[in-house]
Design an enzyme around this catalytic site. Structure first.
Site, PDB file in Angstrom:
ATOM      1  N   GLU A 117      -0.284  30.876 -24.325  1.00 33.60           N
ATOM      2  CA  GLU A 117      -0.665  30.551 -22.952  1.00 33.60           C
ATOM      3  C   GLU A 117      -0.638  31.775 -22.056  1.00 33.60           C
ATOM      4  O   GLU A 117       0.139  32.693 -22.277  1.00 33.60           O
ATOM      5  CB  GLU A 117       0.341  29.570 -22.348  1.00 33.60           C
ATOM      6  CG  GLU A 117       0.627  28.397 -23.187  1.00 33.60           C
ATOM      7  CD  GLU A 117       1.836  27.617 -22.708  1.00 33.60           C
ATOM      8  OE1 GLU A 117       2.041  26.524 -23.219  1.00 33.60           O
ATOM      9  OE2 GLU A 117       2.584  28.112 -21.834  1.00 33.60           O
ATOM     10  N   CYS A 158       9.282  31.242 -29.555  1.00 34.35           N
ATOM     11  CA  CYS A 158      10.339  32.149 -29.122  1.00 34.35           C
ATOM     12  C   CYS A 158      11.577  31.863 -29.954  1.00 34.35           C
ATOM     13  O   CYS A 158      11.868  30.713 -30.279  1.00 34.35           O
ATOM     14  CB  CYS A 158      10.636  31.937 -27.635  1.00 34.35           C
ATOM     15  SG  CYS A 158      11.827  33.135 -26.974  1.00 34.35           S
ATOM     16  N   CYS A 174      16.690  29.396 -25.395  1.00 32.24           N
ATOM     17  CA  CYS A 174      17.375  29.088 -24.137  1.00 32.24           C
ATOM     18  C   CYS A 174      17.310  27.563 -23.962  1.00 32.24           C
ATOM     19  O   CYS A 174      16.252  26.954 -24.185  1.00 32.24           O
ATOM     20  CB  CYS A 174      16.689  29.795 -22.966  1.00 32.24           C
ATOM     21  SG  CYS A 174      16.767  31.587 -23.128  1.00 32.24           S
ATOM     22  N   CYS A 204      14.397  25.853 -21.851  1.00 31.23           N
ATOM     23  CA  CYS A 204      13.040  26.385 -21.926  1.00 31.23           C
ATOM     24  C   CYS A 204      12.219  25.683 -23.008  1.00 31.23           C
ATOM     25  O   CYS A 204      12.710  25.410 -24.100  1.00 31.23           O
ATOM     26  CB  CYS A 204      13.109  27.881 -22.209  1.00 31.23           C
ATOM     27  SG  CYS A 204      11.490  28.662 -22.292  1.00 31.23           S
ATOM     28  N   GLU A 218       9.928  36.491 -26.139  1.00 28.67           N
ATOM     29  CA  GLU A 218      10.827  37.490 -25.559  1.00 28.67           C
ATOM     30  C   GLU A 218      10.148  38.863 -25.689  1.00 28.67           C
ATOM     31  O   GLU A 218      10.044  39.407 -26.787  1.00 28.67           O
ATOM     32  CB  GLU A 218      12.183  37.458 -26.287  1.00 28.67           C
ATOM     33  CG  GLU A 218      13.121  38.613 -25.976  1.00 28.67           C
ATOM     34  CD  GLU A 218      13.285  38.927 -24.478  1.00 28.67           C
ATOM     35  OE1 GLU A 218      13.459  38.005 -23.674  1.00 28.67           O
ATOM     36  OE2 GLU A 218      13.212  40.132 -24.143  1.00 28.67           O
ATOM     37  N   SER A 228       9.898  40.748 -18.082  1.00 24.89           N
ATOM     38  CA  SER A 228      11.071  39.896 -17.903  1.00 24.89           C
ATOM     39  C   SER A 228      11.761  39.697 -19.247  1.00 24.89           C
ATOM     40  O   SER A 228      11.121  39.382 -20.244  1.00 24.89           O
ATOM     41  CB  SER A 228      10.617  38.540 -17.346  1.00 24.89           C
ATOM     42  OG  SER A 228      11.700  37.650 -17.279  1.00 24.89           O
ATOM     43  N   SER A 265      16.324  37.641 -16.817  1.00 21.08           N
ATOM     44  CA  SER A 265      16.596  36.204 -16.687  1.00 21.08           C
ATOM     45  C   SER A 265      18.094  36.013 -16.800  1.00 21.08           C
ATOM     46  O   SER A 265      18.640  35.989 -17.898  1.00 21.08           O
ATOM     47  CB  SER A 265      15.871  35.423 -17.786  1.00 21.08           C
ATOM     48  OG  SER A 265      14.492  35.505 -17.585  1.00 21.08           O
ATOM     49  N   HIS A 301      20.339  33.574 -14.839  1.00 20.46           N
ATOM     50  CA  HIS A 301      20.564  32.125 -14.873  1.00 20.46           C
ATOM     51  C   HIS A 301      22.019  31.673 -14.836  1.00 20.46           C
ATOM     52  O   HIS A 301      22.287  30.479 -14.722  1.00 20.46           O
ATOM     53  CB  HIS A 301      19.866  31.469 -16.065  1.00 20.46           C
ATOM     54  CG  HIS A 301      18.401  31.777 -16.148  1.00 20.46           C
ATOM     55  ND1 HIS A 301      17.628  32.062 -15.051  1.00 20.46           N
ATOM     56  CD2 HIS A 301      17.563  31.867 -17.212  1.00 20.46           C
ATOM     57  CE1 HIS A 301      16.390  32.303 -15.433  1.00 20.46           C
ATOM     58  NE2 HIS A 301      16.321  32.194 -16.726  1.00 20.46           N
ATOM     59  N   ASN A 330      11.940  23.741 -13.380  1.00 23.44           N
ATOM     60  CA  ASN A 330      10.738  22.936 -13.589  1.00 23.44           C
ATOM     61  C   ASN A 330      11.003  22.033 -14.796  1.00 23.44           C
ATOM     62  O   ASN A 330      11.096  22.534 -15.915  1.00 23.44           O
ATOM     63  CB  ASN A 330       9.586  23.917 -13.889  1.00 23.44           C
ATOM     64  CG  ASN A 330       8.240  23.291 -13.714  1.00 23.44           C
ATOM     65  OD1 ASN A 330       8.106  22.214 -13.139  1.00 23.44           O
ATOM     66  ND2 ASN A 330       7.228  23.963 -14.210  1.00 23.44           N
ATOM     67  N   CYS A 356       6.859  28.388 -18.730  1.00 24.47           N
ATOM     68  CA  CYS A 356       6.989  28.846 -20.107  1.00 24.47           C
ATOM     69  C   CYS A 356       6.769  27.842 -21.238  1.00 24.47           C
ATOM     70  O   CYS A 356       7.614  26.996 -21.494  1.00 24.47           O
ATOM     71  CB  CYS A 356       8.436  29.292 -20.244  1.00 24.47           C
ATOM     72  SG  CYS A 356       8.566  30.977 -20.542  1.00 24.47           S
TER      73      CYS A 356
END
Ligand code: SAH
Length: 398
Positions: free
Chosen positions: A91, A119, A123, A126, A208, A239, A262, A264, A338, A381
């Site tokens: 994407e 990935c 996480c 995610c 990543e 990032s 990131s 968090h 989100n 993501c």
């Protein structure tokens, strides 16, 4: 296996052409076809001799991304789902106008690009890691995300015949007042005009980035090069989930890209729950790598901090977070979570978000509360790919 022509720098093409006995200007003609004309077919390159085109076609691939789905959010954010030559999907997200989130100016057209299929970092919040890691993207597949969006823009937005909201752009450009009425006012994009659409890149899509270090850096060098897309290094932000050794390595590069972390969570206890990578590189290591980066580069870094209800939005995180940011002179972007289908995490209420923001600022930290974009099109993501694959029933992991 053949390599792809868009994995090569101009220098490398020139060198090859010298060996092939081609005059130097042929390399410039070739990159003109690739990066200005956005050609996906050797046959189009009519000012190159037939024999040269045949040789190129024999020795290199010229893969272009195939658009599978395009979703448009009410705020103009567009999410592209691409099919790669091997059938995998990735994407990219196009954000019309980005306020100065990472230190650049505002009113840029930003493209968020992916660096891996899936990935490996898992996480907890995610969508990208939900079905595991499949492979790294090749250099040309990272570069192509920008080119394919430009190709889409030329084909769709610059043709007066196009219908729907996108024709507003054509109308705006040609000054045709009628075209401006064609679209839904809500979805009116605020793209900058000019020959190129994308002038800002954030490497925050699926994957990543620093785990695909070489391919990414080469892709960014190409995207930065004046003979390719000429996107300024200061308009490129990488990032990372916090790969400390690679942050140090990036600090030693001459390339002046921006860095976002990131974060968090600002305590190991909470961060390790959210981000397994924290067990490998706990906050102490991350902090020291960031310090090294800031000292070497003399550049500010940005911390991204997702706000997740009841997990990291409490007063206990505010002080350590402020201390962390202050020690590095870093800026914090607070991002309301989100929601992802299948995951239990929720975003805090607007009041709770504002309270966290205020508490941080009262400790002398520069922090912004981000208006996240594109949530109605699964723009976080990995969400679109996940949904499409679920619908098509195609497993990501072999
Ligand atoms: N792996 C890199 C880049 C990809 S993630 C990294 O970790 O930075 C890009 C950003 O989107 C990260 O800050 C990530 O934490 C965030 N993100 C992931 N899922 C999200 C969600 N559901 N809502 C909002 N942001 C999300």
């Amino acid at each position: 296996m053949k390599s792809d022509i868009k994995s090569l720098t101009l220098d490398q093409i020139e060198k090859t052409f010298r060996v092939w006995g081609q005059p130097a200007y042929r390399a410039a003609q070739l990159v003109g076809w690739l990066y200005r004309q956005l050609a996906c077919d050797w046959g189009l390159m009519t000012n190159l001799p037939r024999a040269l085109r045949d040789r190129l076609a024999n020795e290199y691939t010229l893969n272009c991304l195939e658009l599978v789905t395009l979703k448009e959010a009410a705020d103009g954010t567009r999410k592209f789902l691409w099919r790669l030559h091997d059938g995998n999907m990735i994407e990219s997200v196009l954000i019309p106008a980005n306020p100065a989130l990472y230190g650049g100016g505002s009113d840029r057209t930003t493209l968020c690009v992916s660096t891996q299929v899936g990935c490996a970092y898992r996480c907890a919040f995610c969508a990208s890691g939900l079905r595991g890691w499949k492979r790294d993207l090749a250099t040309e597949e990272i570069v192509e995300q920008v080119l394919a969006v430009e190709r889409w823009y030329r084909a769709t937005c610059k043709t007066p015949a196009s219908a729907g909201p996108v024709s507003r752009i054509a109308g705006d450009e040609t000054g045709d007042p009628e075209a401006g009425l064609a679209g839904d006012a809500l979805s009116a994009p605020t793209f900058q005009q000019g020959t190129r659409l994308v002038d800002n890149i954030v490497v925050m899509g699926m994957g990543e980035p620093l785990a695909n270090y070489e391919n990414l850096l080469k892709a960014l060098h190409i995207l930065n090069a004046p003979w390719a897309t000429g996107i300024g290094a200061r308009r490129i932000t990488i990032s990372t989930a916090g790969l400390a050794p690679q942050i140090r390595r990036l600090a030693d590069e001459k390339f002046q890209v921006r860095l976002a972390i990131s974060l968090h969570a600002a305590t190991d206890e909470v961060r390790s729950k959210l981000m397994p990578v924290n067990r490998k590189y706990p906050l102490r290591d991350l902090m020291s790598a960031c310090k090294y980066y800031v000292d070497r580069k003399g550049k500010m870094i940005t911390f991204e901090y997702l706000l997740i209800e009841g997990v990291n939005d409490g007063p206990d995180q505010v002080k350590p977070l402020a201390m962390f940011a202050r020690r590095l002179g870093a800026k914090i972007n607070l991002i309301p979570y989100n929601p992802v289908e299948g995951l239990q995490w929720r975003r805090p209420s607007a009041t709770a978000q504002r309270a966290f923001h205020r508490a941080l600022k009262s400790l002398g930290v520069t922090a912004t509360l981000r208006q996240e974009k594109g949530s109605d099109i699964d723009a976080a993501c990995g969400q679109l790919r996940l949904r499409t694959e679920a619908q098509q029933g195609s497993p990501l992991t072999d």
